[in-house]
Design an enzyme around this catalytic site. Structure first.
Site, short mmCIF file in Angstrom:
data_model
loop_
_atom_site.label_atom_id
_atom_site.label_comp_id
_atom_site.label_asym_id
_atom_site.label_seq_id
_atom_site.Cartn_x
_atom_site.Cartn_y
_atom_site.Cartn_z
CB ILE A 448 -16.26 -50.71 -49.65
CG1 ILE A 448 -15.04 -50.35 -50.51
CG2 ILE A 448 -15.90 -50.66 -48.18
CD1 ILE A 448 -14.55 -48.92 -50.32
CG ASP A 464 -14.42 -38.62 -49.92
OD1 ASP A 464 -15.28 -39.40 -50.39
OD2 ASP A 464 -14.53 -37.38 -49.90
CD GLU A 490 -20.81 -48.53 -52.44
OE1 GLU A 490 -21.79 -49.21 -52.16
OE2 GLU A 490 -20.91 -47.33 -52.85
#
Length: 590
Positions: A448, A464, A490
């Site tokens: 991400i 989260d 991530e």
């Protein structure tokens, strides 16, 4: 239960009565045979005695007749001999009386002897008869006549008369004496034969009376003997036997405390003593077995596992409550349906029994439960079938926990995707398969963009939620046989079997666009991706494939993020230019 006991008691009493009658009958038959034999020999002896007495009487009579006839002849009165013989025929019970010559003809009916005597004496001593006839009574060769003449002994002959009564014929010899030589000369031992026939009807009546007396005495003796024998046997044998038999009936009915009184020291007393010892030992054994049975019953009925047992005919003889609960059937229903139908699949159960599943549990689903089944046929020492047994265990919860443990060990707790451990195992398996078969294997790796800012700006909870949203998009973008994994932090990795580099690139781009078009709590999220494929990319291990995808991901980040890059050969360090349709877009931040 009381009715059954009454019936057993009734049968037992009937059996007692049969024993009494059988013993009495056996003794009675033996006594009857002895008494009948004694009566037979007695009557036979009496009959022979009467007949011998009658013979002696007849013998004396014939001797008297012979002597009288000789006296008449010696007196010179031969002319009255015929009259003498005719008078003897009229004696009571005399059926026939004849004086015969030795050739079987009746004497004193012709002049043959008169002429011979007159000739011998030289004078006409006796006047001839005016009428004469020859009267043959017996043939000259009659064996009885010949025997009498030859032996000069009286011969009795028994025959059956026309009226059914026996008759007795005596052939008595008229012996030659010296006084007869004056008229008849010498040389003949027997001058004639007296034939005397009498009826034995009166003798038979006497014999019949003796028989009747013997039968009456026999009946009285037999009745008295039977009564006395029955009484004595009843007191000395049958009653003690009945006591033992009654005791056996009570013991068989469950009264193991009953004892037979010992009244004698003979065989019956020893039998009663042995029975009492046997009963005591049986009670001790029974009490022990009862305690063990209670233990076994407690174990079986308290067991959480279902237990079903059959006999050697596959008829169910035991069903515990756990089996009823697991199968959701009553014990009566289980017994009625039969052993092979307990799981409603008789063919499968027969297969298990034939394969002897006693050493291996079978797992099957039944009415929403997962059951572990141990089923086997039990054989005796001589390999004969003793019965069959099935043990049922409910392992539904165990299976659920096992699956949960397996899921927890292979999935990421936050995103629900497979974890790094499962990724490594699956990738190694797919790499080996691809190497062996020559099929393509692709890997998509992404993270991400600017994820740290989400955590720093909005907190870890928001971070989260971003991870969970991206994971859902990632999972939905893949095929059902592809594998979506959280690589760490991530970073995410997707394993795509049977997928080329271009196919993986298309999947990656679709995923990138879907995430870019979505929002997480009003926030825009983008990802950067790298794809690699084998054997298009020459790598010698699963880790090499991951490294190639990671290198492509790194180029996407260097190229401005929110883009997808293809992996290049490791020898070529020049970054590939991004295709026109993957131009970098500025990241959207809140």
């Amino acid at each position: 239960m009381q009715t059954i006991c009454d019936y057993q008691h009734h049968v037992t009493m009937n059996h007692h009565m049969r024993i009494r009658y059988k013993i009495t009958l056996a003794v009675g038959v033996a006594v009857t045979i002895v008494l009948v034999a004694m009566a037979f020999f007695y009557t036979h002896y009496q009959e022979q005695t009467v007949l011998r007495q009658n013979e002696r009487t007849m013998e004396k009579l014939t001797e008297s007749v012979a002597q009288g006839l000789q006296a008449v002849m010696l007196a010179g009165s031969a002319d009255i001999a015929e009259s003498y013989a005719d008078r003897l025929k009229k004696v009571s019970d005399v059926l026939d009386f004849r004086i015969l010559r030795t050739n079987g003809d009746e004497a004193f009916r012709d002049n043959k002897t008169i002429l011979a005597v007159n000739k011998r004496r030289g004078e006409e001593t006796f006047a001839p008869r005016e009428t004469e006839m020859r009267v043959p009574v017996l043939p000259a060769d009659d064996p009885n006549l010949l025997q009498t003449v030859e032996t000069a002994k009286t011969l009795p002959i028994y025959e059956r008369g026309d009226d059914g009564h026996r008759i007795l014929t005596f052939l008595a010899p008229i012996r030659f004496i010296d006084s007869c030589s004056k008229c008849h000369g010498k040389g003949e031992k027997v001058r004639g034969v007296i034939k005397l026939t009498t009826s034995l009807a009166s003798v038979e009546r006497d014999i019949y009376e003796v028989r009747q007396y013997a039968i009456g005495a026999l009946a009285l003796a037999l009745a008295a003997t039977m009564m006395l024998t029955g009484y004595m046997l009843g007191r000395t044998v049958v009653e003690p036997l009945e006591k033992v038999t009654n005791a056996m009936a009570r013991v068989s009915g469950g009264d193991l405390d009953h004892q037979v009184p010992i009244q004698t020291r003979d065989e019956l007393g020893r039998m009663a003593s042995s029975f009492n010892r046997m009963t005591s030992e049986l009670k001790t054994t029974y009490d022990g077995l009862r305690r063990e049975q209670d233990k076994l019953t407690t174990i079986i009925h308290g067991a959480g596992e279902g237990i079903i047992v059959t006999d050697n005919h596959l008829d169910i003889v035991l069903v515990n409550p756990a089996a009823e609960r697991l199968l959701e059937k009553t014990a009566a229903q289980i017994v009625e349906e039969g052993f092979v139908h307990i799981l409603d699949n008789p063919d499968e159960m027969r297969t298990w029994l034939a394969e002897d599943a006693a050493h291996a549990a079978i797992t099957t689903e039944y009415k929403g439960r997962v059951l572990q089944v141990f089923a086997s046929t039990i054989l005796g020492s001589d390999n004969n079938v003793v019965g069959s047994a099935a043990l049922l265990r409910d392992i539904t919860e165990e299976k659920r926990l096992e699956e949960e443990l397996r899921r927890l060990s292979t999935t990421d707790g936050l995103t629900g995707l497979y974890n790094r451990r499962h990724l490594d195992t699956t990738l190694a398996t797919e790499y080996n398969r691809s190497s062996r078969t020559g099929t393509s294997l692709a890997v998509v790796m992404f993270d991400i963009d600017h994820f740290k800012k989400f955590n720093d700006t909005y907190g870890h909870d928001q971070g989260d939620r971003v991870l969970q949203a991206v994971a859902r998009n990632f999972h939905d973008a893949l095929r059902k046989y592809d594998l979506a994994c959280r690589y760490g932090g991530e970073e995410f990795v997707g394993i795509l079997p049977n997928t080329t580099l271009e196919g993986a690139y298309s999947v990656a781009e679709r995923l990138r666009c879907d995430i870019e078009a979505s929002e997480v709590d009003g926030l825009k999220v983008t990802i950067s991706l790298g794809v690699a494929a084998f054997p298009e990319l020459s790598v010698d291990s699963p880790e090499g494939l991951i490294e190639a995808a990671d290198a492509a991901l790194y180029r996407s980040k260097e190229g401005g993020r929110n883009r997808t890059s293809r992996a290049e050969p490791l020898a070529d360090s020049t970054d590939a230019e991004p295709p026109p349709d993957t131009a970098a877009l500025p990241p959207q931040t809140a």
